[in-house]
Each structure stands twice: as C-alpha cells, then as structure tokens.
Design a protein around this motif. Structure first.
Motif, PDB file in Angstrom:
ATOM      1  N   HIS A 117      38.909  63.155  -1.517  1.00 60.94           N
ATOM      2  CA  HIS A 117      37.957  62.848  -0.550  1.00 60.94           C
ATOM      3  C   HIS A 117      36.760  63.864  -0.337  1.00 60.94           C
ATOM      4  CE1 HIS A 117      41.222  60.450   1.624  1.00 60.94           C
ATOM      5  NE2 HIS A 117      42.068  61.470   1.070  1.00 60.94           N
ATOM      6  N   ARG A 170      40.745  65.381   8.657  1.00 55.83           N
ATOM      7  CA  ARG A 170      40.727  64.095   7.898  1.00 55.83           C
ATOM      8  C   ARG A 170      41.421  63.043   8.664  1.00 55.83           C
ATOM      9  NH1 ARG A 170      40.671  59.828   6.293  1.00 55.83           N
ATOM     10  NH2 ARG A 170      41.391  59.042   4.450  1.00 55.83           N
ATOM     11  N   TYR A 202      34.365  64.590   2.821  1.00 52.22           N
ATOM     12  CA  TYR A 202      34.733  65.890   3.735  1.00 52.22           C
ATOM     13  C   TYR A 202      34.730  67.146   2.978  1.00 52.22           C
ATOM     14  CZ  TYR A 202      37.275  62.093   6.204  1.00 52.22           C
ATOM     15  OH  TYR A 202      37.620  60.978   7.108  1.00 52.22           O
ATOM     16  N   ILE A 260      41.896  68.846   5.732  1.00 52.25           N
ATOM     17  CA  ILE A 260      41.267  68.917   4.472  1.00 52.25           C
ATOM     18  C   ILE A 260      41.736  69.938   3.772  1.00 52.25           C
ATOM     19  CG2 ILE A 260      39.507  68.761   2.900  1.00 52.25           C
ATOM     20  CD1 ILE A 260      40.230  65.940   3.590  1.00 52.25           C
ATOM     21  N   SER A 295      36.473  56.944   3.215  1.00 55.21           N
ATOM     22  CA  SER A 295      36.864  58.475   3.242  1.00 55.21           C
ATOM     23  C   SER A 295      36.514  59.595   2.420  1.00 55.21           C
ATOM     24  CB  SER A 295      38.551  58.317   3.145  1.00 55.21           C
ATOM     25  OG  SER A 295      39.015  58.122   1.641  1.00 55.21           O
TER      26      SER A 295
END
Length: 161
Positions: A120, A152, A146, A112, A143
């Motif tokens: 995300h 990811r 994060y 990420i 998803s």
C-alpha cells in the motif's frame, strides 16, 4: 444515523447488545486477517485472538475510500463517513456507531502499519513483482500511496439490536 464513537458505556442501552456483537465480529475478522497476513506481534496477537469466534448473524467486512477490490465498497450507511475521513491519519479518526433502525452499524479504523506498506505504499516503492500481481488481480486498484499511520479504511459490521 451516526451516533459517534462507540463504547458500551456511552452507547444508548438499546444499541449495546448489537454493538457488542458487532465488536466481536470485527475482532474475529481482524484476528483472521492477522493470521493470514502476519500483521503485528504474533505472540501478542495469539493471546488476544485465542478462542475468538464471530457471532452468528453479523455481517462484517473491510472497506475504504480507495478500494483495491471493488467488492469491498462500503455499505450504504457508511459511504459518507468513509469518504469524509479519507486522507486522515488513523489517530484522527475514531470508531463510529450508526443506528440503522433494527440494526447497529459499526466502523473501526484500520491503521497503516509497517507490514501494510509492502502493498500500500507509493506505487513506485512497492516491489515490481507485487505491483504486477496486483495489476493483474485488481486492474482498478486505488489503494497505493499510503504512509505509516495513515487511515487505510475500516472494518465494518452490522448486527441486529
């Protein structure tokens, strides 16, 4: 069978050709994604991606333990590894090479980055207009949540040996 983190010198000789083709397919797909999503440094990516083409006959895709698009489910050979790495930082997870008898399977971690967080991050941090579009396009989206540096998911490729 999972063999460990690949690199052409460490990979068994009978897997090196397939590994090389899998690496090239992932590099090509990642460059396409960088062009579409504007990820990273455009100048550095342009030189790294110039002239990159996917080799024929190699399957490639992206996957994650927390899918946005159900069509991106991991291949059977990758399911356990993808599940066991969920929740880790990308720096804690290396690439993984699998001997699939007549093929080679390769997983390359996706980290990420700042730009990824636009879609995300924690759900509440994603702009409302983006959330509305994602809700309509991906009603079972898993998803979100994060943070910078998280794993990811993976690029995956399967190539003949």
């Amino acid at each position: 069978m999972l063999l460990a983190a690949p690199g052409a010198p460490q990979a068994p000789s009978q897997l090196r050709r397939g590994l090389s083709r899998a690496e090239a397919a992932i590099r090509s797909a990642a460059c396409d994604a960088e062009r579409r999503f504007g990820e990273g440094d455009p100048d550095a990516n342009a030189s790294r991606c110039e002239g990159i083409r996917a080799p024929p006959g190699v399957e490639v895709g992206r996957t994650s333990a927390r899918l946005r698009n159900p069509r991106n489910a991991p291949p059977d050979w990758a399911k356990a590894y993808v599940a066991q790495t969920d929740g880790k930082k990308a720096s804690q997870v290396g690439p993984a090479l699998f001997d699939l008898r007549d093929r080679v399977g390769l997983l390359r971690p996706i980290e990420i980055r700042k730009r990824c967080l636009a879609c995300h991050a924690d759900r509440a941090e994603v702009p409302e207009s983006t959330r509305a579009w994602l809700d309509a396009a991906y009603p079972r989206d898993q998803s979100f949540g994060y943070a910078l540096g998280d794993l990811r998911g993976f690029w995956w490729a399967e190539a003949a040996k």
